[in-house]
Every structure is written in structure tokens, then in C-alpha cells.
Enzyme design. Structure first.
Site, PDB file in Angstrom:
ATOM      1  N   ASN A 158      70.573 -22.009   1.905  1.00  0.00           N
ATOM      2  CA  ASN A 158      69.971 -22.807   2.206  1.00  0.00           C
ATOM      3  C   ASN A 158      70.394 -24.363   1.701  1.00  0.00           C
ATOM      4  OD1 ASN A 158      68.315 -22.511   0.135  1.00  0.00           O
ATOM      5  ND2 ASN A 158      66.508 -23.533   1.203  1.00  0.00           N
ATOM      6  N   LYS A 211      70.681 -14.351   6.609  1.00  0.00           N
ATOM      7  CA  LYS A 211      69.110 -14.802   6.561  1.00  0.00           C
ATOM      8  C   LYS A 211      68.752 -15.844   7.846  1.00  0.00           C
ATOM      9  CE  LYS A 211      65.603 -16.661   3.877  1.00  0.00           C
ATOM     10  NZ  LYS A 211      65.116 -16.645   2.707  1.00  0.00           N
ATOM     11  N   ASP A 213      62.315 -15.848  -5.749  1.00  0.00           N
ATOM     12  CA  ASP A 213      62.105 -17.113  -4.950  1.00  0.00           C
ATOM     13  C   ASP A 213      62.099 -18.405  -5.823  1.00  0.00           C
ATOM     14  OD1 ASP A 213      62.328 -18.974  -2.878  1.00  0.00           O
ATOM     15  OD2 ASP A 213      60.467 -18.734  -2.018  1.00  0.00           O
ATOM     16  N   HIS A 254      63.325 -28.119  -7.732  1.00  0.00           N
ATOM     17  CA  HIS A 254      63.390 -29.305  -7.138  1.00  0.00           C
ATOM     18  C   HIS A 254      63.049 -30.394  -8.337  1.00  0.00           C
ATOM     19  CE1 HIS A 254      63.576 -28.429  -2.726  1.00  0.00           C
ATOM     20  NE2 HIS A 254      62.519 -27.370  -3.290  1.00  0.00           N
TER      21      HIS A 254
END
Ligand code: DOR
Ligand code: ZN
Length: 347
Positions: free
Chosen positions: A44, A101, A249, A253
Site C-alpha cells: 500500500n 492483498k 503490522d 508514520h
């Protein structure tokens, strides 16, 4: 095993991690590559990895950073409504993609190209089933009338069950399972597995909401839930249940996108201490003898890949997790930063 002071376990893999791009990739990849043999790296990106050309390009960027290391990245194809099926099939056959995914549209970071209607990916699912390659699922249904805490349940009932019934041999991995409802679904269905993050086994919604506000550093998708969910996740991970395995996961950020914006990005960066967090959790559950099953055996077995040969050592030793990961203009808050852990990997 109560008084164990060190653990020798088969080298782990991480079956769900975000290594990002550019400087962020440079600084976060080292945490994952020095512990794991393999990582399933999420596609992503700002330009999602939806075809073999983008996949090769991304893998090349990663290989520049990990050159000389014993480290393999496995990449799932980001499914889109209008996938090039020929390219997809060939890339799976050539192991450019490890699987695919499914991001429901707008469910999380960079998912605006995600799936709007599952019917649109039925042909892709057929290919996966035929080739024995897994479907990795971000299992959340986003709709205005659905409470954020119920997204996993609705996705299972309204989407995943349909996929499960329609493609019985398809290997499905419900990623970052976050609820007891999710663990039940995994347990009750054949060819279905789940990854579990450390944060979903350490936090509940009380850690996410505080003083009429939210803690942006405990904000992830799916959101952390009730104590009963946390307990169910711990039970599945720590019992040696073959259907559940590691998937941190870890999702960095920059602090700017966490603290100084109203559009807070979901994601918890745990790579600097994720293996130690899992050790801590298994220790708390008196289940250290099952840690290796979760971190190093159940994953490769489900993916039908070899179990790693090397061993790693985790010793009982107090240490404080660094508060931040900093590189050039990047500053990321580390999960558990500033807190004490009782286990530490020894290199
Ligand atoms: O919390 C999350 N962050 N969940 C996801 O599914 C994506 C991830 C990210 O990429 O930041
Ligand atoms: Zn993720």
C-alpha cells in the site's frame, strides 16, 4: 519454563510489515531485516503495487538497502477493481508476487485504490485458488452506519464469508485479527489463518481514547478493541494454535502525520522491539515454549514455505525502548518507546 532466562528459537519471519519508500524505507528496514529471514511487505504505497512492473521496481529498491543480508522480501499484489489478470497470473507463477492483498476501499492508509465490490476480484481469486497462493485480507467494512469497532465483524459477515464459501480451497489470511469474532471465524473455517500484532495483544480501546481525545500513537486499523478481544487474541497466539502466526503490522508514520494534523494516519511502529514484545506477551501468559510455533513455524507452514534453519537468542534482560527513530527529516515515535521491556534479542 517459568524461570527461563534465555530462549533459543528458530529465526522468525514477519508475515505483515510496512517497509514504505525513500528515506522511511532506509531507516525502518534495518529493524526488520536484522531479525527476520523473510518479511511479507505490504504493497500500500502511494502508488500501490498493482502489477509486476511496479513489483520488480519496488523489490529492486528494497534489495539496494538489504544487499549482503540474508533477508528476503515477499510481496503481495495490491488488488484493484481493474487488475491485469494475465500479468497477475504470470507474476504469481514467477514468484514476483507471493499472493494478493485485499484492501477494501478507504479502509486504511493508501487504500483509495482498494476494492469497491468483491465481485470485481472474483477472477483474481480464482487464479489464486488455482495456483495455491494466499489471499491476504484487510478485513474491515467501511460504511457510514457501521461503528468503527464493528468493521471487522461486518466485513466477515458480509464479504469474507462469501469469498470463503465461493472458493473453498483458497488460502485466506485474515490479517491483524483484532476481535474475538475474528478469531472465531479463523478457527471455524478451513484453509483460513490469521496474523496477530503485538499491539492488538497489549492495548484496548482505553489506551486509544484518553481524556476525551485519542492517543494518535495507539491509533491503527483495525482499531484496538475490548479486553475480551485482547484475551481471545492472546489465547490463540499463545496456545500454539497452527492457524495463527506473527505479523507485526509495524507501520511507521512521521510524527507530523500523527501529532500535528487532524487527518491522523493509522499505524503503529513496533519494528524496533516487536520480537521482544511478543516474548513479553508469551511470558505473561506462561507460554514461552509456544513462542517459536507462533514466530517461526506456523507461518511458513501455512504459506507452504520452508522453516528457517538459523536460530536466534532472546535473553531475559531489562532495557528501555528508544523513544524515537530518527533519520534525516524523519522522526517516528516507536511503539513502547521510553518503556521497559524484560526480554531482548541478542545478536
Ligand atoms: O494501522 C494501519 N496502518 N493499518 C493498516 O492497515 C495500514 C497501516 C499503514 O499502512 O499505515
Ligand atoms: Zn498493515
Amino acid at each position: 519454563m517459568k524461570n527461563k532466562t534465555f530462549l533459543k528459537i528458530i529465526q522468525p519471519d514477519d508475515w505483515h510489515v510496512h517497509l514504505r519508500e525513500g528515506d522511511m524505507m532506509k531507516v525502518v528496514t534495518k529493524f526488520s531485516s536484522r531479525i527476520n529471514n523473510r518479511c511479507v511487505v505490504m504493497p500500500n504505497l502511494e502508488t500501490p503495487i498493482t502489477n509486476s512492473y511496479l513489483a520488480r521496481q519496488y523489490k529492486e529498491h528494497l534489495s539496494l538497502i538489504t544487499a549482503g543480508l540474508n533477508f528476503t522480501t515477499l510481496l503481495p499484489c495490491y488488488l484493484i477493481d481493474s487488475l491485469d489478470l494475465e500479468d497477475f497470473k504470470l507474476a504469481l507463477k514467477e514468484d514476483i508476487f507471493v499472493g494478493a492483498k485485499l484492501y477494501p476501499i478507504n479502509a486504511t492508509t493508501n487504500s483509495s485504490f482498494g476494492i469497491s465490490k468483491i465481485d470485481n476480484i472474483f477472477s483474481a481469486l480464482e487464479i489464486l485458488e488455482e495456483l495455491g497462493k494466499p489471499l491476504l485480507v484487510h478485513g474491515e467494512k467501511v460504511r457510514e452506519d457501521i461503528n468503527i469497532f464493528d468493521r471487522e465483524k461486518y466485513f466477515i459477515d458480509e464479504e469474507l464469508q462469501i469469498i470463503r464459501n465461493r472458493y473453498p480451497s483458497l488460502k485466506i489470511i485474515l490479517e491483524h485479527v483484532s476481535s474475538e469474532y475474528g478469531t472465531d471465524f479463523v478457527n471455524e473455517n478451513k484453509n483460513t489463518a490469521g496474523t496477530i500484532t503485538p499491539h492488538h495483544m497489549m492495548l484496548t480501546k482505553k489506551d486509544f481514547f484518553y481524556e476525551n481525545s485519542i492517543n494518535p500513537h495507539h491509533y491503527c486499523m483495525p482499531v484496538v478493541k475490548e479486553e475480551s478481544d485482547l484475551i481471545a487474541l492472546r489465547r490463540c497466539a499463545c496456545s500454539g494454535n497452527k492457524k495463527f502466526f506473527i505479523g507485526s503490522d509495524s507501520a511507521p508514520h512521521d510524527i507530523v502525520n500523527k501529532e500535528t494534523t487532524s487527518d491522523i494516519k493509522p499505524g503503529i511502529f513496533s519494528a524496533p522491539c516487536s520480537i521482544e514484545l511478543y516474548a513479553e506477551i508469551f511470558n505473561q501468559e506462561n507460554a514461552l515454549e509456544k513462542l517459536e510455533n507462533f514466530t517461526s513455524i506456523n507461518g511458513p507452514e501455512f504459506y507452504n514455505l520452508p522453516i528457517n534453519q538459523d536460530k536466534i537468542y532472546i535473553v531475559k534482560k531489562e532495557w528501555i525502548v528508544e523513544e524515537f527513530t530518527i533519520f534525516n527529516d524523519i522522526k517516528v515515535k516507536n511503539f513502547y518507546g521510553g518503556e521497559k521491556l524484560k526480554w531482548k534479542i541478542e545478536f
